[in-house]
Motif scaffolding. Structure first.
Motif, PDB file in Angstrom:
ATOM      1  N   UNK A 166       0.831  -1.208   0.000  1.00 13.19           N
ATOM      2  CA  UNK A 166       0.000   0.000   0.000  1.00 13.19           C
ATOM      3  C   UNK A 166       0.867   1.260   0.000  1.00 13.19           C
ATOM      4  N   UNK A 167       1.874   1.314   0.875  1.00 14.91           N
ATOM      5  CA  UNK A 167       2.727   2.500   0.973  1.00 14.91           C
ATOM      6  C   UNK A 167       3.573   2.683  -0.283  1.00 14.91           C
ATOM      7  N   UNK A 168       3.975   1.586  -0.903  1.00 15.50           N
ATOM      8  CA  UNK A 168       4.750   1.683  -2.150  1.00 15.50           C
ATOM      9  C   UNK A 168       3.920   2.329  -3.253  1.00 15.50           C
ATOM     10  N   UNK A 169       2.638   1.998  -3.268  1.00 17.25           N
ATOM     11  CA  UNK A 169       1.750   2.536  -4.292  1.00 17.25           C
ATOM     12  C   UNK A 169       1.183   3.902  -3.914  1.00 17.25           C
ATOM     13  N   UNK A 170       1.221   4.222  -2.617  1.00 21.59           N
ATOM     14  CA  UNK A 170       0.641   5.479  -2.136  1.00 21.59           C
ATOM     15  C   UNK A 170       1.610   6.183  -1.181  1.00 21.59           C
ATOM     16  N   UNK A 171       2.777   6.582  -1.670  1.00 19.23           N
ATOM     17  CA  UNK A 171       3.778   7.181  -0.769  1.00 19.23           C
ATOM     18  C   UNK A 171       3.348   8.525  -0.185  1.00 19.23           C
ATOM     19  N   UNK A 219       8.245  20.506  -3.044  1.00 17.99           N
ATOM     20  CA  UNK A 219       7.925  20.042  -1.692  1.00 17.99           C
ATOM     21  C   UNK A 219       6.476  19.588  -1.608  1.00 17.99           C
ATOM     22  N   UNK A 220       5.573  20.370  -2.194  1.00 19.14           N
ATOM     23  CA  UNK A 220       4.154  20.012  -2.171  1.00 19.14           C
ATOM     24  C   UNK A 220       3.904  18.708  -2.920  1.00 19.14           C
ATOM     25  N   UNK A 221       4.536  18.550  -4.073  1.00 21.92           N
ATOM     26  CA  UNK A 221       4.367  17.335  -4.872  1.00 21.92           C
ATOM     27  C   UNK A 221       4.944  16.112  -4.163  1.00 21.92           C
ATOM     28  N   UNK A 222       5.934  16.346  -3.296  1.00 20.74           N
ATOM     29  CA  UNK A 222       6.562  15.244  -2.551  1.00 20.74           C
ATOM     30  C   UNK A 222       5.870  14.984  -1.213  1.00 20.74           C
ATOM     31  N   UNK A 223       4.765  15.693  -0.964  1.00 21.68           N
ATOM     32  CA  UNK A 223       3.996  15.420   0.241  1.00 21.68           C
ATOM     33  C   UNK A 223       4.342  16.290   1.433  1.00 21.68           C
ATOM     34  N   UNK A 265      10.537  22.000   5.958  1.00 24.50           N
ATOM     35  CA  UNK A 265      10.580  20.614   6.414  1.00 24.50           C
ATOM     36  C   UNK A 265      11.114  19.706   5.309  1.00 24.50           C
ATOM     37  N   UNK A 266      10.702  19.984   4.072  1.00 26.48           N
ATOM     38  CA  UNK A 266      11.203  19.206   2.940  1.00 26.48           C
ATOM     39  C   UNK A 266      12.714  19.368   2.815  1.00 26.48           C
ATOM     40  N   UNK A 267      13.195  20.604   2.932  1.00 22.90           N
ATOM     41  CA  UNK A 267      14.635  20.860   2.793  1.00 22.90           C
ATOM     42  C   UNK A 267      15.420  20.142   3.885  1.00 22.90           C
ATOM     43  N   UNK A 268      14.897  20.160   5.130  1.00 22.01           N
ATOM     44  CA  UNK A 268      15.588  19.485   6.227  1.00 22.01           C
ATOM     45  C   UNK A 268      15.611  17.970   6.000  1.00 22.01           C
ATOM     46  N   UNK A 298      11.627   8.169   2.884  1.00 18.97           N
ATOM     47  CA  UNK A 298      12.580   7.872   1.810  1.00 18.97           C
ATOM     48  C   UNK A 298      11.899   7.906   0.451  1.00 18.97           C
ATOM     49  N   UNK A 299      10.673   7.367   0.372  1.00 22.52           N
ATOM     50  CA  UNK A 299       9.938   7.383  -0.896  1.00 22.52           C
ATOM     51  C   UNK A 299       9.629   8.820  -1.319  1.00 22.52           C
ATOM     52  N   UNK A 300       9.255   9.660  -0.382  1.00 25.28           N
ATOM     53  CA  UNK A 300       8.929  11.046  -0.712  1.00 25.28           C
ATOM     54  C   UNK A 300      10.164  11.830  -1.146  1.00 25.28           C
ATOM     55  N   UNK A 301      11.273  11.554  -0.498  1.00 24.98           N
ATOM     56  CA  UNK A 301      12.517  12.223  -0.902  1.00 24.98           C
ATOM     57  C   UNK A 301      12.905  11.795  -2.316  1.00 24.98           C
ATOM     58  N   UNK A 302      12.673  10.532  -2.662  1.00 28.85           N
ATOM     59  CA  UNK A 302      12.952  10.072  -4.031  1.00 28.85           C
ATOM     60  C   UNK A 302      12.077  10.819  -5.037  1.00 28.85           C
ATOM     61  N   UNK A 303      10.814  11.015  -4.692  1.00 26.24           N
ATOM     62  CA  UNK A 303       9.921  11.774  -5.574  1.00 26.24           C
ATOM     63  C   UNK A 303      10.444  13.194  -5.748  1.00 26.24           C
ATOM     64  N   UNK A 304      10.813  13.819  -4.631  1.00 30.85           N
ATOM     65  CA  UNK A 304      11.348  15.177  -4.696  1.00 30.85           C
ATOM     66  C   UNK A 304      12.622  15.265  -5.513  1.00 30.85           C
ATOM     67  N   UNK A 305      13.528  14.312  -5.323  1.00 31.52           N
ATOM     68  CA  UNK A 305      14.794  14.321  -6.062  1.00 31.52           C
ATOM     69  C   UNK A 305      14.540  14.187  -7.564  1.00 31.52           C
TER      70      UNK A 305
END
Length: 324
Positions: A225-230, A290-294, A300-303, A268-275
């Protein structure tokens, strides 16, 4: 002499395709509907078979018979090994872990690779031959293999040590050894490993946590579930209720299988999306990424991004864009 003549008893009942790489090395291949795996094997010294595992499959389980006179040592470099015990309980060996088991006692009724990959080393010791060789050629080690076996046997059916600096040091060099000195160097490393095991105490053992089939299957459903809905906002408590796994069990089982907690996995999944967005869409502002990465807050995203990559999003984007 056939390289496996001393070890055939340990492999009896196990089916694989064997091919010779050279006079000292053999490649064993296992293949089924779940994928393919290879075991590159050579004899480091008489009575010590060194096997490099590389499995890209869901399971390679085959029932083998109990066998006396051996000691089996396994190190997981990456991936995860799941084994099922009589009665249904399941345990996991993860990245960096060391497990020693006695092939005389077989309590495993099934096994799997829940990440569909596993890389590691197995050392299969035929105690009589290895002891004789060490006595004649390395008496200075004063190693008593039967004593090591009996000592570890007292601590349970599987002696487990979780990843630590000492184990990492020993095995990192197994994986990186130069082919030109592999055999003599492997002898030294096996002796070092056995000396290390001869000194470990019961307090250093880590008992394998055992989970019910319901907990394991529920945890795997949470992972899917988390893999499909990070970007999901479900809390651990909500995941626990939705997939019917107690919070403590979910957190513990998730970490045993995937090497991190559910919360850490999502980060980690959200940071991958952001990267990915930072590089693929240079027109997006850091706030938009940051918004697109959740992350509602770009700070907070930068930290979080810096904690994971050791770079700020701005520096990461500029470095990657210049590199391209």
């Amino acid at each position: 002499m056939h390289i496996f003549s001393q070890y055939e008893r340990a492999f009896q009942g196990y089916h694989f395709e064997a091919s010779s790489v050279n006079d000292e090395e053999m490649l064993l291949t296992v293949e089924n509907e779940s994928g393919r795996g290879t075991m590159c094997c050579y004899e480091a010294l008489p009575g010590a078979l060194l096997v490099y595992h590389d499995f890209k499959m869901g399971s390679c389980y085959q029932k083998v018979e109990p066998v006396r006179g051996f000691l089996q040592i396994n190190h997981c470099r990456s991936g995860c090994f799941e084994f099922e015990l009589a009665g249904g309980a399941r345990s996991f060996i993860g990245e960096g872990d060391l497990a020693v088991n006695n092939p005389e006692i077989l309590t495993v009724v099934n096994s799997r690779f829940p990440l569909r990959r596993y890389e590691g080393i197995m050392i299969m010791l035929e105690l009589e031959s290895a002891s004789e060789w060490l006595k004649q050629n390395a008496s200075w080690t004063d190693l008593d293999l039967y004593g090591v076996k009996e000592k570890l046997k007292k601590y349970g059916d599987v002696f487990l040590m979780r990843a630590n600096t000492s184990i990492g040091h020993i095995f990192d060099e197994f994986y990186q050894v130069d082919e030109r000195i592999r055999r003599p160097y492997s002898i030294l490393k096996i002796a070092e490993l056995l000396l290390y095991l001869s000194l470990v105490s019961k307090e250093e053992q880590r008992h394998l946590p055992r989970f019910s089939p319901q907990v394991v299957e529920g945890t795997k459903q949470v992972y899917a579930y988390l893999s499909q809905n990070p970007l999901s906002r479900l809390t651990l408590a909500e995941l626990s209720a939705r997939f019917r796994v107690a919070q403590t069990s979910l957190k513990s089982c998730f970490k045993a299988i995937y090497g991190q907690t559910p919360c850490a996995f999502v980060r980690a999944e959200r940071i991958q999306i952001g990267a990915r967005l930072l590089v693929e869409d240079p027109e997006m502002t850091i706030q938009e990424v940051a918004l697109q990465a959740g992350y509602e807050n770009p700070s907070k995203f930068a930290r979080a991004f810096h904690a994971k990559t050791n770079e700020t999003p701005f520096v990461y984007r500029n470095r990657r864009m210049v590199g391209d």
